[in-house]
Structure formats: structure tokens, C-alpha cells
Design a protein around this motif. Structure first.
Motif, short mmCIF file in Angstrom:
data_model
loop_
_atom_site.label_atom_id
_atom_site.label_comp_id
_atom_site.label_asym_id
_atom_site.label_seq_id
_atom_site.Cartn_x
_atom_site.Cartn_y
_atom_site.Cartn_z
N ALA A 91 0.82 -1.20 0.00
CA ALA A 91 0.00 0.00 0.00
C ALA A 91 0.86 1.25 0.00
CB ALA A 91 -0.93 -0.01 1.21
N TYR A 92 1.97 1.23 0.71
CA TYR A 92 2.82 2.40 0.74
C TYR A 92 3.63 2.55 -0.54
CZ TYR A 92 1.15 3.47 5.27
OH TYR A 92 0.30 3.82 6.28
N GLN A 93 3.89 1.45 -1.22
CA GLN A 93 4.46 1.55 -2.56
C GLN A 93 3.47 2.24 -3.49
OE1 GLN A 93 5.72 -2.37 -3.79
NE2 GLN A 93 6.87 -2.71 -1.90
N ALA A 94 2.18 2.01 -3.25
CA ALA A 94 1.15 2.67 -4.06
C ALA A 94 1.19 4.18 -3.86
CB ALA A 94 -0.23 2.12 -3.68
N LEU A 95 1.48 4.63 -2.66
CA LEU A 95 1.63 6.06 -2.42
C LEU A 95 2.83 6.60 -3.19
CD1 LEU A 95 1.00 6.36 1.43
CD2 LEU A 95 -0.63 6.68 -0.43
N GLU A 96 3.87 5.79 -3.30
CA GLU A 96 5.08 6.21 -4.00
C GLU A 96 4.81 6.46 -5.48
OE1 GLU A 96 9.71 4.65 -4.09
OE2 GLU A 96 8.16 3.45 -3.10
N VAL A 97 3.86 5.73 -6.07
CA VAL A 97 3.60 5.89 -7.51
C VAL A 97 2.39 6.80 -7.78
CG1 VAL A 97 4.69 3.73 -8.14
CG2 VAL A 97 2.23 3.75 -7.67
N GLY A 98 1.78 7.35 -6.74
CA GLY A 98 0.78 8.37 -7.01
C GLY A 98 -0.51 8.34 -6.22
N ALA A 99 -0.82 7.25 -5.50
CA ALA A 99 -2.01 7.24 -4.67
C ALA A 99 -1.87 8.28 -3.54
CB ALA A 99 -2.25 5.85 -4.07
N LEU A 100 -2.99 8.78 -3.05
CA LEU A 100 -2.95 9.83 -2.05
C LEU A 100 -2.99 9.31 -0.62
CD1 LEU A 100 -5.28 12.59 -3.55
CD2 LEU A 100 -2.79 12.57 -3.44
N GLU A 101 -3.74 8.25 -0.38
CA GLU A 101 -3.89 7.78 1.00
C GLU A 101 -4.29 6.31 1.00
OE1 GLU A 101 -5.93 9.28 5.20
OE2 GLU A 101 -5.81 10.62 3.48
N VAL A 102 -4.11 5.69 2.18
CA VAL A 102 -4.39 4.27 2.37
C VAL A 102 -5.35 4.10 3.53
CG1 VAL A 102 -3.36 2.07 3.04
CG2 VAL A 102 -2.10 3.61 1.54
N PRO A 172 3.07 10.44 4.30
CA PRO A 172 4.07 9.42 3.92
C PRO A 172 4.93 9.85 2.74
CG PRO A 172 1.99 8.37 4.44
CD PRO A 172 1.72 9.85 4.45
N GLN A 173 4.30 10.43 1.71
CA GLN A 173 5.08 10.88 0.56
C GLN A 173 6.04 12.00 0.96
OE1 GLN A 173 1.70 10.63 0.88
NE2 GLN A 173 0.71 10.42 -1.12
N ALA A 174 5.56 12.92 1.81
CA ALA A 174 6.42 14.02 2.26
C ALA A 174 7.57 13.50 3.12
CB ALA A 174 5.58 15.03 3.05
N LEU A 175 7.30 12.52 3.97
CA LEU A 175 8.35 11.97 4.82
C LEU A 175 9.46 11.34 3.99
CD1 LEU A 175 6.18 10.35 7.64
CD2 LEU A 175 7.76 12.29 7.90
N VAL A 176 9.09 10.62 2.94
CA VAL A 176 10.13 10.03 2.09
C VAL A 176 11.02 11.10 1.50
CG1 VAL A 176 10.53 8.83 -0.10
CG2 VAL A 176 8.93 7.89 1.53
N ARG A 177 10.42 12.14 0.95
CA ARG A 177 11.23 13.20 0.33
C ARG A 177 12.12 13.91 1.35
NH1 ARG A 177 7.12 16.71 -3.16
NH2 ARG A 177 8.94 18.10 -3.24
N LEU A 178 11.65 14.04 2.57
CA LEU A 178 12.43 14.69 3.61
C LEU A 178 13.52 13.79 4.17
CD1 LEU A 178 13.01 16.85 5.79
CD2 LEU A 178 11.07 15.92 7.09
N LEU A 179 13.20 12.53 4.45
CA LEU A 179 14.09 11.67 5.21
C LEU A 179 15.12 10.91 4.36
CD1 LEU A 179 11.43 10.13 7.63
CD2 LEU A 179 12.99 12.04 8.10
#
Length: 356
Positions: A91-102, A172-179
């Protein structure tokens, strides 16, 4: 009244029936199509132009992850992943490719059903853009960190600063870009309260760990806080830090709107670490985190907010800015570099002007 046009994608007839029943209760939501696999979902999006898609992940012909990538390549549409908790990491990989929330598959009655309606209304209004197809991933360049001087002997811990982050929708998407650009030997612990559905936090930790140089884990009761480590609050209980630099988990009040509480974590960090606390409030809906950011600000710590342009939802961060408790409002991609300068103790060098 504007009606939100929704496509449901799930191979289970029972799951589609439940989702349709819940969504059909609302006068402002219309289910315009149903797909039994990812390929059908892609075709329905092209033909029906919905304002939101609910997407399962485990489907025949084309799975949900592939369907999300295909949809986001051809037409930017808000996508809400509605899947089993066992699919949390995917599900979090889905956020990586464009989904907004899980969120988990709801039952007909109860909080999950209400949350589904709330999420559909919120996410249908989010502006999303098309994305390039995934290629072999190239790790983000990691910011280098010079050798740091030893902490003074008067500090009864092996770090000086503690970074506390509050986030919700888009977090989650923001955290990846930050961390992901922070180095493995980052000299401070990072503690995070991300609003999340029960059962998905372990999957999020595994997903973040696969993308970041630092280890990532869900915080445990009594665990000693260590620098160079990212800790996530579990959703079922609220996370605090103790004066002995250990985690404490406390029951979340039944009346709480958000799980876990951002305010509880930020307030405890402010109380224990005072001027050494660094608070960051990212994208998300509501006001959770504003009280905690005020506590850090009043304790003499440093407060940051993600700016509007880089936010999926300019809500929590906007409320903190309006409350006057944010010193620096920055684009998401500028936060990591600024954070490194601050934990190195160079707050007075090249310092941007604080907000008025």
C-alpha cells in the motif's frame, strides 16, 4: 450541489457491495463505475473521467499497484487505496507511484464507514498531476555530514537535538522526500506522529526503511531513544518521551479524532528537550499538531512548517502558521538541508528570515 463521481476497483463482489452501499448513502457522492481488475479500472478512468478512484491492490489481470501507475501516467486522478491490512507495505508503494492515501476495507457500519466518506470528500478536491512511469530507482543523493564535535559532558544523553514531526494526509510521501536524503549517522533521533489507520504502521516502517539511510522502526514502550534512528508512533496508542530519554506509550482517548496524536508527541518533546527540540509540521488535514508546535515554540525550540505549494493538503501546517508558532515555512525539498544545518548547531549561519 456538486456531486463527486467515484469509480470502485476491487475484484471482490462483497467488497464492492460494501463500498457502493456506504458511498451511496451520501447525496454528494455518485458511484459511476465498478472495475473487477486493474485493467478495467484504467479503462473506466479514461471513459468516465471520475473525480476519485477507490483501489484494491490484489486483483487479477492487472494488480492495483500497476493500475495506479498506469492511471497516473495517463491522467492525474485522486486515488484512495482501500485494501487489506496484510497489504500494508505494498500500500505504501502505491503512495510512492501516485495514490494519495491508504485505509483498510470498511464494514458497513462504524467509524471506518464514516472515515471512508470523509476521505472521499477530502481527496476528491486534491489537485494531482500525471507522473512518469517508474524506472529502476536511483537512490536520492544523501546529504553529507561533517564530523561533529562531542557533546558537552553536561548533557546526560548521546545527542543534543530531537526532531519531532507531525503529519497526516500526504504525510508518507512528504516523509520520504524529507528523510531519504539524510545520512545514516544523522546526529539526532527523529520521532514521528503520522495519522494512520490501525494495522498499517508496520508496513509504513518497512517501506520507509527500504528508502532511507537511517533505520526505521515503530517505537516500543521503554525503548531508549538513539540518534541516527527514525521512530514512528503506533496508531493504537499515543507516543511520549520521558526525561530518561525513553519512549512511553499511553492510551489514546476514545474521543480523539486523530490517531496517533501529534500534539501529545510534540508536547512531550517540548517538555523534555526545551530549546533542543526541533518541531516540523507537514501536510495534513485538521489542527492536530498546532498545540504541540506551540509548546516547542514557547520552550525556545525551533519550529518549521511545510509550505503550501509543496503540500498535498495545506491544513495542519497552515493552522500552525496562522497561530504564529512557526518560525520558518519552507518548501519540502529545502527542509532536509536546513535540518542538517540546525542539528550541527549552525543556526546563526545563513539563517532565513523568520515569518512575521
Amino acid at each position: 450541489m456538486s456531486v463527486i463521481r467515484v469509480v470502485i476497483a476491487d475484484d471482490s463482489q462483497v467488497a464492492r457491495d460494501v463500498l457502493r452501499d456506504i458511498l451511496s448513502r451520501a447525496d454528494d457522492i455518485e458511484v459511476v463505475g465498478e472495475a473487477t481488475n486493474g485493467r478495467e479500472a484504467v479503462e473506466l478512468v479514461k471513459r468516465l473521467a471520475p473525480q476519485l478512484i477507490t483501489m484494491d491492490l490484489n486483483m487479477p489481470v492487472m494488480d492495483g499497484l500497476s493500475a495506479i501507475e498506469e492511471i497516473m501516467y495517463s491522467r492525474g486522478v485522486p486515488i484512495l487505496v482501500v485494501s487489506d491490512r496484510s497489504d500494508a507495505q505494498t500500500a505504501y508503494q502505491a503512495l510512492e507511484v501516485g495514490a494519495l492515501e491508504v485505509m483498510p476495507k470498511p464494514t458497513l457500519e462504524g467509524a471506518d464507514a464514516d472515515r471512508l466518506l470523509e476521505r472521499v470528500r477530502l481527496l476528491a478536491g486534491v489537485a494531482v498531476i500525471t507522473r512518469l512511469r517508474r524506472r529502476a530507482t536511483t537512490p536520492a543523493p544523501i546529504i553529507t555530514l561533517p564530523t561533529l564535535p562531542a557533546a558537552s559532558s553536561g548533557v546526560p544523553r548521546n545527542f543534543q537535538h530531537v526532531v519531532a514531526i507531525a503529519c497526516s494526509t500526504g504525510g508518507p510521501q512528504a516523509l520520504v522526500r524529507l528523510l531519504r536524503t539524510l545520512p545514516a549517522r544523522f546526529p539526532a533521533p527523529i520521532v514521528i506522529a503520522q495519522h494512520i489507520s490501525h494495522g498499517f504502521i508496520d508496513g509504513m516502517a518497512e517501506w520507509l526503511a527500504s528508502l532511507c539511510a537511517m533505520p526505521v522502526s515503530v517505537a516500543k514502550e521503554g525503548e531508549q531513544i538513539q540518534p541516527g534512528h527514525i521512530y514512528l508512533s503506533p496508531s493504537e496508542r499515543d507516543l511520549c518521551v520521558s526525561p530518561r530519554h525513553r519512549f512511553q506509550l499511553q492510551p489514546s482517548p476514545q474521543s480523539s479524532l486523530y490517531h496517533p496524536s501529534c500534539d501529545v508527541l510534540l508536547q512531550s518533546v517540548a517538555e523534555v528537550y526545551g530549546r533542543d527540540a526541533i518541531g516540523i509540521i507537514l501536510t495534513g488535514m485538521g489542527r492536530d499538531g498546532v498545540i504541540g508546535m506551540r509548546a516547542i515554540y514557547q520552550a525556545g525550540g525551533t519550529t518549521f512548517a511545510q509550505d503550501e505549494a509543496s503540500s498535498v493538503i495545506y491544513g495542519m501546517n497552515q493552522e500552525a502558521v496562522k497561530a504564529g508558532v512557526i518560525q520558518y515555512e519552507l518548501p519540502l525539498d529545502s527542509l532536509a538541508g536546513r535540518l542538517l544545518r540546525d542539528v550541527r548547531g549552525s543556526l546563526n549561519n545563513n539563517r532565513p528570515e523568520p515569518l512575521a
